[in-house]
Enzyme design. Structure first.
Site, PDB file in Angstrom:
ATOM      1  CG  ASP A 213      -1.946   1.375   1.392  1.00 25.72           C
ATOM      2  OD1 ASP A 213      -1.790   1.613   0.063  1.00 25.72           O
ATOM      3  OD2 ASP A 213      -2.754   1.157   2.151  1.00 25.72           O
TER       4      ASP A 213
ATOM      5  CB  THR B 219      -7.325   2.062 -16.349  1.00 27.05           C
ATOM      6  OG1 THR B 219      -7.584   3.340 -16.325  1.00 27.05           O
ATOM      7  CG2 THR B 219      -5.721   2.389 -17.448  1.00 27.05           C
TER       8      THR B 219
ATOM      9  CG  ASN C 213       1.482   2.778 -13.299  1.00 29.23           C
ATOM     10  OD1 ASN C 213       1.091   3.465 -14.415  1.00 29.23           O
ATOM     11  ND2 ASN C 213       0.188   1.732 -13.050  1.00 29.23           N
TER      12      ASN C 213
ATOM     13  CE1 TYR D  69      -3.881  11.985 -10.630  1.00 34.59           C
ATOM     14  CE2 TYR D  69      -5.055  13.603 -13.637  1.00 34.59           C
ATOM     15  CZ  TYR D  69      -4.127  11.963 -12.120  1.00 34.59           C
ATOM     16  OH  TYR D  69      -3.313  11.336 -13.364  1.00 34.59           O
TER      17      TYR D  69
ATOM     18  CE  LYS E 183      -0.042  11.223 -11.857  1.00 36.57           C
ATOM     19  NZ  LYS E 183       0.314  10.760 -11.462  1.00 36.57           N
TER      20      LYS E 183
END
Length: 268
Positions: free
Chosen positions: A59, A192, A86, A157, A161
């Protein structure tokens, strides 16, 4: 093309499905030995079982987990040549998209940065000494087009990034002279689990748009994001670019950001 990856040792995070699984499969096919990290295994990962693959349950929200994963590469295969950061996207238990800056709380921001930035920082910190001991290596950080072309959604998010992109450039400046190349692959929407799982992005957008999840993935999302190809990205298309960047064939490529985003990014 021979990517010259035979016998090289790789760590891939977020490896049980989607892009991560495609990367593991591709690296194994090229002869690499892979430590695959994910919270749990998957049928796809189990299908790849063999002497060149080790799965590490991890985790990455646990600050100790990235270093433990990297340590397994040394213990199992004697060192490390390739790190693919990733793991990312919604932290465990979180569904995206969020449609307003006001939506995420302080805790949401912390969890987003833990998963999408700090886990990569910790993995790199553990990986660099092993790579230096072998004369160099390749680090590929999986980012997003919204780091450069943010939209008024998923602001936490997007910011995480953007931080990952900056980290990539900084690491490249410091470590390229010592043989460690660091690059970013910035994704658009990839077909995905983030999109396809029940309660995922396709369902959330479908509820907002008054349509169904298949229409979102096939039509609504490509139009909404102005994807030049008119479709979501396939995970294997991402894995192929990552494998090339991991390869000595890319020996002069460092500090670069490769867009695999179906034409999402429009900037020059």
């Amino acid at each position: 093309m021979d990517l010259q990856l035979s016998g090289r040792v790789a760590v891939v995070t977020g490896a049980s499905k989607g892009v991560g699984l495609a990367v593991v499969r591709t690296l194994l096919a090229e002869g690499a030995r892979v430590v695959a990290a994910s919270r749990k295994t998957s049928p796809g990962l189990d299908d790849l079982a063999g002497s060149d693959l080790v799965h590490v349950p991890a985790d990455l929200m646990d600050p100790d987990a990235p270093a433990q994963v990297v340590a397994r590469a040394e213990a199992e295969f004697g060192g490390l040549d390739i790190l693919v950061n990733n793991a990312g996207g919604p932290p465990p238990g979180v569904s995206l998209p969020r449609f307003s800056f006001m939506a995420p709380t302080d805790d949401d921001w912390r969890r987003m940065f833990e998963f999408n930035l700090f886990s990569a920082v910790r993995a790199v910190r553990a990986a660099i000494p092993l790579m230096l001991a072998r004369g160099g290596g390749s680090i590929v950080n999986v980012s997003s087009g919204v780091a450069r072309q943010p939209a008024p959604m998923n602001v936490d998010y997007n910011a995480a990034k953007a931080g990952l992109n900056t980290l990539t450039q900084t690491l490249s400046e410091e470590y390229a002279p010592q043989g460690i190349r660091v690059n970013t692959v910035s994704l658009g929407p990839v077909r995905t689990a983030w999109w396809t799982e029940e309660g995922g992005a396709a369902d959330i957008i479908a509820a907002q748009a008054g349509t169904d999840r298949d229409s979102v993935m096939d039509t609504v999302a490509p139009q909404m994001m102005n994807l030049t190809t008119g479709r979501l990205v396939d995970p294997q298309e991402v894995a192929d670019v990552i494998a090339l960047l991991a390869s000595p064939r890319s020996a002069s490529t460092t500090g670069a950001d490769f867009a695999v985003d179906a034409g999402f990014s429009k900037a020059v």
